[in-house]
Structure formats: structure tokens, C-alpha cells
Enzyme design. Structure first.
Site, PDB file in Angstrom:
ATOM      1  N   CYS A 106       0.846  -1.191   0.000  1.00  0.00           N
ATOM      2  CA  CYS A 106       0.000   0.000   0.000  1.00  0.00           C
ATOM      3  C   CYS A 106       0.883   1.243   0.000  1.00  0.00           C
ATOM      4  O   CYS A 106       1.916   1.278   0.666  1.00  0.00           O
ATOM      5  CB  CYS A 106      -0.885   0.045   1.251  1.00  0.00           C
ATOM      6  SG  CYS A 106      -2.482  -0.705   1.050  1.00  0.00           S
ATOM      7  N   HIS A 107       0.458   2.256  -0.727  1.00  0.00           N
ATOM      8  CA  HIS A 107       1.178   3.521  -0.736  1.00  0.00           C
ATOM      9  C   HIS A 107       0.833   4.329   0.513  1.00  0.00           C
ATOM     10  O   HIS A 107      -0.335   4.364   0.910  1.00  0.00           O
ATOM     11  CB  HIS A 107       0.794   4.342  -1.972  1.00  0.00           C
ATOM     12  CG  HIS A 107       1.243   3.738  -3.251  1.00  0.00           C
ATOM     13  ND1 HIS A 107       0.508   2.780  -3.898  1.00  0.00           N
ATOM     14  CD2 HIS A 107       2.351   3.939  -3.998  1.00  0.00           C
ATOM     15  CE1 HIS A 107       1.149   2.423  -5.010  1.00  0.00           C
ATOM     16  NE2 HIS A 107       2.270   3.113  -5.088  1.00  0.00           N
TER      17      HIS A 107
ATOM     18  N   ASP B  26     -12.471  -5.803  21.451  1.00  0.00           N
ATOM     19  CA  ASP B  26     -11.493  -5.718  22.534  1.00  0.00           C
ATOM     20  C   ASP B  26     -12.084  -5.063  23.775  1.00  0.00           C
ATOM     21  O   ASP B  26     -11.865  -5.517  24.895  1.00  0.00           O
ATOM     22  CB  ASP B  26     -10.255  -4.946  22.070  1.00  0.00           C
ATOM     23  CG  ASP B  26      -9.225  -4.833  23.174  1.00  0.00           C
ATOM     24  OD1 ASP B  26      -8.844  -5.888  23.735  1.00  0.00           O
ATOM     25  OD2 ASP B  26      -8.821  -3.709  23.499  1.00  0.00           O
TER      26      ASP B  26
END
Length: 159
Positions: free
Chosen positions: A75-76, A127
Site C-alpha cells: 500500500c502507498h 477488545d
């Protein structure tokens, strides 16, 4: 169809986007966290010891979009101009629905950033609530809309 993240020998390669024009790129993604009714009620009434679940999940989703290139290979790194993470409580399905939005002016799309934001927001909800409900499920993580770039506008069809 040619895979863009492979070079001529088939090795993984980051796509060179330097010749692409800068355009406004936008993407929306979604996810859903299914849970017990008691867990949904605890989120709604802000009754969890860990704190405000949705505020924390919103911050986590925004951070995740900004860190997407650190998490997803090839990914860039992107200079995002907007990231939004919104929630809707669904008492009928005992779920939290998550919708994310990412925007920038750049040479590559923001689909992965929107998807990462939705995924991490969902995981943060789990979470924060796992002490109440170990059976929560994340489902429906998907791109729902994207615009900008060579491929133009995409809107996911209802399924």
C-alpha cells in the site's frame, strides 16, 4: 486481467503511480459487530469499565486508516484529507454497524484505508467488550462505494 502488484517475473512489487493524474479519491466501507443484547445495551448506556466504546473505536479506526501502509504490504502511504468513522446501533440484530469514509487528492485510491478503518474499529469494539461477550462476530466487511481514478465510480449492489 493482469495483477498490478506483480512484476514481469511474478514477484511482489509496489505499483508506480507517479504518472497517474492527481484526482479526488473517496471511499466508503462498512463492517458489523454482532453481539449479545446485554453487550449492545452496555455500549448504548456507556456502562463498560474500559470507557466509551464507540469513541475509542472511532479513534482506532481513524488511526488505522492513517497507518494502512504500515499494515498492508505494497500500500502507498497517503496524505488523507478526511477520515470519518460512524456507528449505528441495531437493536433488532443486536449489532453495531460501522461505516467509514476516506478522502484525498492523490494518485491512488483510498479503498484499503476505508476498509482498514472499518476492520480496526470493529476489532476495537470486540477488545473493549470481550469481558462481557466472548462470542461477538465481525461480519460484512466490504467496500460500499468508491470514486475517482481511472476506474471511476463504484457502488456496491445490495445483496
Amino acid at each position: 486481467m493482469t495483477l498490478t502488484h506483480c512484476d514481469s517475473s511474478g514477484a511482489a512489487s509496489m505499483v508506480d503511480v507517479s504518472d497517474k493524474p492527481v484526482t479526488t479519491r473517496e471511499a466508503r466501507a462498512q463492517a458489523r459487530v454482532l453481539m449479545s443484547r446485554a453487550t449492545l445495551q452496555a455500549i448504548e448506556t456507556n456502562a463498560l469499565k474500559k470507557g466509551d466504546v464507540l469513541a475509542t473505536a472511532r479513534i482506532a479506526g481513524i488511526q488505522a486508516a492513517k497507518k494502512c501502509s504500515d499494515l498492508i504490504p505494497l500500500c502507498h502511504p497517503l496524505a488523507l484529507s478526511k477520515v470519518a468513522v460512524d456507528f449505528a446501533l441495531d437493536s433488532d440484530k443486536s449489532a453495531v454497524n460501522i461505516e467509514t469514509y476516506c478522502k484525498l487528492a492523490g494518485r491512488t485510491g483510498v479503498e484499503m484505508e476505508a476498509l482498514t478503518a472499518a476492520s480496526v474499529a470493529a476489532l476495537t469494539i470486540i477488545d473493549m467488550c470481550k469481558a462481557l461477550d466472548m462470542a461477538m462476530v465481525v461480519e460484512g466487511v466490504c467496500l460500499i462505494e468508491k470514486s475517482g481514478g481511472r476506474r471511476g465510480h463504484y457502488v456496491r449492489e445490495e445483496t
